[in-house]
Design an enzyme around this catalytic site. Structure first.
Site, PDB file in Angstrom:
ATOM      1  N   GLU A  90       0.824  -1.208   0.000  1.00  0.00           N
ATOM      2  CA  GLU A  90       0.000   0.000   0.000  1.00  0.00           C
ATOM      3  C   GLU A  90       0.869   1.274   0.000  1.00  0.00           C
ATOM      4  O   GLU A  90       0.614   2.204  -0.733  1.00  0.00           O
ATOM      5  CB  GLU A  90      -0.886  -0.025   1.259  1.00  0.00           C
ATOM      6  CG  GLU A  90      -1.704   1.219   1.469  1.00  0.00           C
ATOM      7  CD  GLU A  90      -3.063   1.097   0.809  1.00  0.00           C
ATOM      8  OE1 GLU A  90      -3.356   0.034   0.256  1.00  0.00           O
ATOM      9  OE2 GLU A  90      -3.804   2.091   0.848  1.00  0.00           O
ATOM     10  N   ASP A  91       1.902   1.296   0.819  1.00  0.00           N
ATOM     11  CA  ASP A  91       2.610   2.551   1.082  1.00  0.00           C
ATOM     12  C   ASP A  91       4.041   2.631   0.557  1.00  0.00           C
ATOM     13  O   ASP A  91       4.666   3.676   0.669  1.00  0.00           O
ATOM     14  CB  ASP A  91       2.674   2.806   2.603  1.00  0.00           C
ATOM     15  CG  ASP A  91       1.291   2.914   3.213  1.00  0.00           C
ATOM     16  OD1 ASP A  91       0.365   3.288   2.473  1.00  0.00           O
ATOM     17  OD2 ASP A  91       1.144   2.627   4.414  1.00  0.00           O
TER      18      ASP A  91
END
Ligand code: MN
Length: 736
Positions: A90-91
């Site tokens: 996700e990051d």
């Protein structure tokens, strides 16, 4: 800002990693440590530039989530690895393919599930719902996704302090709304309780602080009482050879808050601020006997309240909870709840059934209540609602609902939420049983489908192959499964009608020498200003598209330039103003529009309204205003898709004109019944009967009668009379 001490941080990261290893040690097998180490190193590297809102290194968060998974949920290596990596895709720059390459397919799949549902924070409510649904969908693949997500949420709640106030409220509300009930349903009691308490702390800080303070102030007194209560029992248990642990367990702040709020009592009036918990260490096969032996010892000493015995050992809760609860009169005349369970049961109660049985990373496929629940969710997700918010509401309804236990004719026990009806039960047995359900017998007595079942009922479902789901069924089922299955079937029926319409339209096109191509069909739908071709087909099947419009369409296609825009308008619903000029004062039975004018109208054939019904007018293409009942099967669709064509309508006065209405009668097949029914209708009420139709099946009859009546009041009187006929169980007005 303080100077960041990189060396000290590195040391702290390693420290936390060691603690994680220690927590997972119990389950580690050969090679596991290396896998966790690898995941740890990948995560540290991926997050190295990132910091949390609090200023701490970001990696603290995934380590903490992994720690919760290992220590508080009892998950194994795969979950620990995935928890460490849960925010990387996700990051950071790491991709799912990287994960697959470094760890494997299984890990990549779980992290994919966690990634899809991340970012629940800054979204509109329907997106949140959509995300939640995605999360539930991944549950059908692997429940570990949900468990890691819950650990993630728990850590975020524990560290919510550093967030902005508005975010705190948002995240805390979402936690109370979705995650705490979810944890409850999965049997993660400790996590559920903490999520609720933290949720309350941020949404209603004042109440939270108030209760926390009062709990603290009353603690010494409580401790004294508990010691006094426990001491004598402890001795006897020891004498009898029980290995046991006894302690006082305080109620959660959230549950005290709820009690104060819902029962309108003061803190001081709550007698059960704590429960006494007795946990015995005993082999599996002696569990039940020993728990009851302990019960017997306790109640020899303290007098039990007969109404407050709960045996969750013989029938565990669906989330796996097993325990024996009783409330006894303690010293100083105070009621005290005592919970008796074994070590194994306690572990399940606190950490959850999921972790305990199914996901020890050993592929142990033990069937159980949790499996049952997961199966139900999977079925539910097979026909998901189009509207995600509806889905959440239905779903939540079932998350919160209390359970009742009922039995099939063969004695098999089923669990349903409180408030469920016979029809819910039918759908719980099998979708097909639900769809063909015509009635039910509860404890051998015939009941309507809408009968609300009670704990202990034995239910037999009556089916008929001719039966199909009806629109009104939605109004009396409560389980999400039944609701979504019915909606799905109704949609299918609409689709089937449309399919028929498609064939009719093909023939009509053919007669006009018009090619039946996708292009032509789309253009025709567009020409008629219909939203899609499905709607076009549906209307064709319902005979709502006339030949003239096809001819006009042919003309339009031949000379689109000559076919001026205004010509096409005649296929569009006229305005109310135009209808007013066209048909002033033609009928006085109904008044229509905001100004309540007398206009010409037709009563729709789909729901046959009669005076007294709640109605609305719908401006049709070419047929003026049609009057529908508000609860007409088509109403929702008309009101939501063509709101601009809906006009108010009200019955003007009661005229003695007859209207056709349908009545459905159900009951047991008794001698002379039909004769009695027709007698009521013809002689006593002077109502004209147009048709009557009776079917008998297995001692149950079902009849449809079409009668002419003057008004709803008139019809209601008739129905009341019919209900009194011997053998009649249920009389309702037909919808369509
Ligand atoms: Mn996270």
């Amino acid at each position: 800002m303080n100077e960041i001490n990189i060396e000290a941080e590195k040391k702290e990261i390693l420290n936390r990693y060691k603690m994680l290893l220690k927590a997972s040690k119990r389950r580690l097998e050969k090679g596991d440590k290396e896998l966790i180490r690898k995941a740890f190193e990948v995560a540290v590297d991926a997050h190295k530039e990132m910091r949390r809102k609090s200023g701490e290194p970001y990696i603290y968060h995934p380590i903490a989530v992994a720690q919760i998974c290992a220590e508080e949920i009892g998950l194994g290596t795969t979950s620990i690895v995935c928890a460490l990596l849960h925010d990387t895709v996700e990051d950071t720059d790491i991709t799912l393919d990287d994960i697959k390459g470094m760890f494997g397919e299984k890990e990549a799949k779980i992290i994919d599930g966690l990634t899809k549902i991340a970012g629940v924070f800054d979204q509109t409510s329907s997106l949140q719902a959509e995300n939640f649904r995605k999360m539930m969908l991944t549950l059908s693949d692997d429940v570990r996704v949900i468990l890691i997500k819950l650990a993630d949420r728990l850590h975020n709640m524990r560290t919510l302090e550093s967030m902005k106030r508005e975010k705190q409220i948002k995240i805390a509300s979402e936690t109370l709304y979705l995650y705490a009930p979810l944890a409850h349903r999965l049997g993660l009691n400790a996590i559920k309780t903490e999520l609720e308490d933290l949720g309350l702390k941020y949404t209603n800080t004042e109440s939270y602080d108030d209760i926390a303070l009062k709990l603290k102030e009353s603690e010494p007194e409580r401790k004294k009482f508990i010691t006094k209560f426990i001491e004598p029992i402890k001795e006897i248990l020891q004498e009898q050879g029980f290995k046991s642990r006894i302690y006082g367990r305080p109620k959660s702040i959230f549950s005290i808050y709820n009690k104060i709020k819902h029962k309108s009592v003061e803190f001081e009036e709550i007698y059960d601020l704590f429960a006494i918990r007795i946990i015995i260490d005993t082999p599996f096969e002696l569990e039940k006997t020993d728990c009851w032996r302990v019960y017997s010892i306790i109640t020899d000493f303290y007098h039990p309240s007969p109404e407050r015995l709960r045996d969750w050992i013989s029938t565990p809760k669906a989330n796996g909870y097993e325990s024996l609860h009783t409330t006894v009169m303690g010293p100083d005349g105070k009621w005290v709840e005592v919970q008796i369970r074994t070590k194994r049961m306690d572990e399940i109660a606190e950490m959850g059934y999921a972790a305990h049985w199914k996901y020890k990373d050993s592929g142990d496929n033990k069937e159980g209540q949790l499996e049952d629940w997961l199966r139900k969710i999977r079925e539910l997700l097979e026909s998901p609602e189009e509207n995600a918010m509806d889905f959440i509401d239905d779903f939540k309804l079932n998350l919160f609902a209390e359970e009742i236990f009922v039995f099939t004719p063969s004695g098999e026990m089923r669990t349903l939420p409180f408030g469920a009806t016979a029809l819910d039960f039918a759908f719980d047995i099998h979708t097909k049983v639900g769809q063909h359900c015509i009635g039910a017998k509860v404890n051998h007595k015939l009941v309507p489908l809408s009968y609300q079942i009670k704990g202990g009922d034995q239910i037999e479902i009556l089916t008929s192959n001719k039966q199909t789901p009806k629109e009104d069924w939605i109004s009396f089922v409560t389980t999400a499964k039944a609701k979504s299955k019915i909606k799905h079937a109704l949609k299918e029926a609409h689709r089937a009608v449309a399919e028929e319409g498609r064939e009719i339209l093909e023939r009509k096109f053919y007669k006009q020498k018009l090619e039946f191509t996708v292009q032509n069909i789309h253009e025709f739908a567009h020409f008629l200003k219909l939203p899609n071709t499905q709607e076009l087909f549906y209307r064709v099947a319902k005979d709502a598209i006339d030949l003239k419009s096809i001819k006009d369409f042919v003309k339009f296609k031949a000379h689109p330039e000559k076919y001026a825009a205004h010509k096409a308008e005649q296929h569009v619903a006229p305005t109310l103003e135009k209808l007013v000029t066209d048909a002033r004062g033609k009928s006085d039975l109904l008044v229509i529009g905001d100004d309540m004018q007398k206009l010409d109208y037709k009563l729709s054939t789909c729901c046959t309204p009669i005076p007294g019904d709640d109605v609305f007018g719908f401006i049709t293409v070419g047929e003026g205003i049609k009057i529908h009942r508000v609860n007409c099967p088509n109403a929702v669709q008309l009101l939501s898709n063509y709101a601009y064509r809906v006009v108010k309508a009200k019955w003007n006065s009661q005229h003695l004109i007859s209207f056709l209405a349908g009545i459905k009668i159900k009951g047991t097949d008794e001698l002379g019944l039909v004769n009695n029914i027709t007698k009521v209708i013809s002689t006593q009420y002077n109502v004209n009967m147009r048709s009557i139709n009776f079917d008998t099946d297995g001692g149950v009859f079902e009849g449809t009668i079409m009668v002419y009546v003057h008004s709803t009041e008139h019809l209601t009187q008739l129905i009341t009379k019919l209900k009194k006929v011997n053998g009649v169980q249920n009389v309702v007005r037909l919808d369509g």
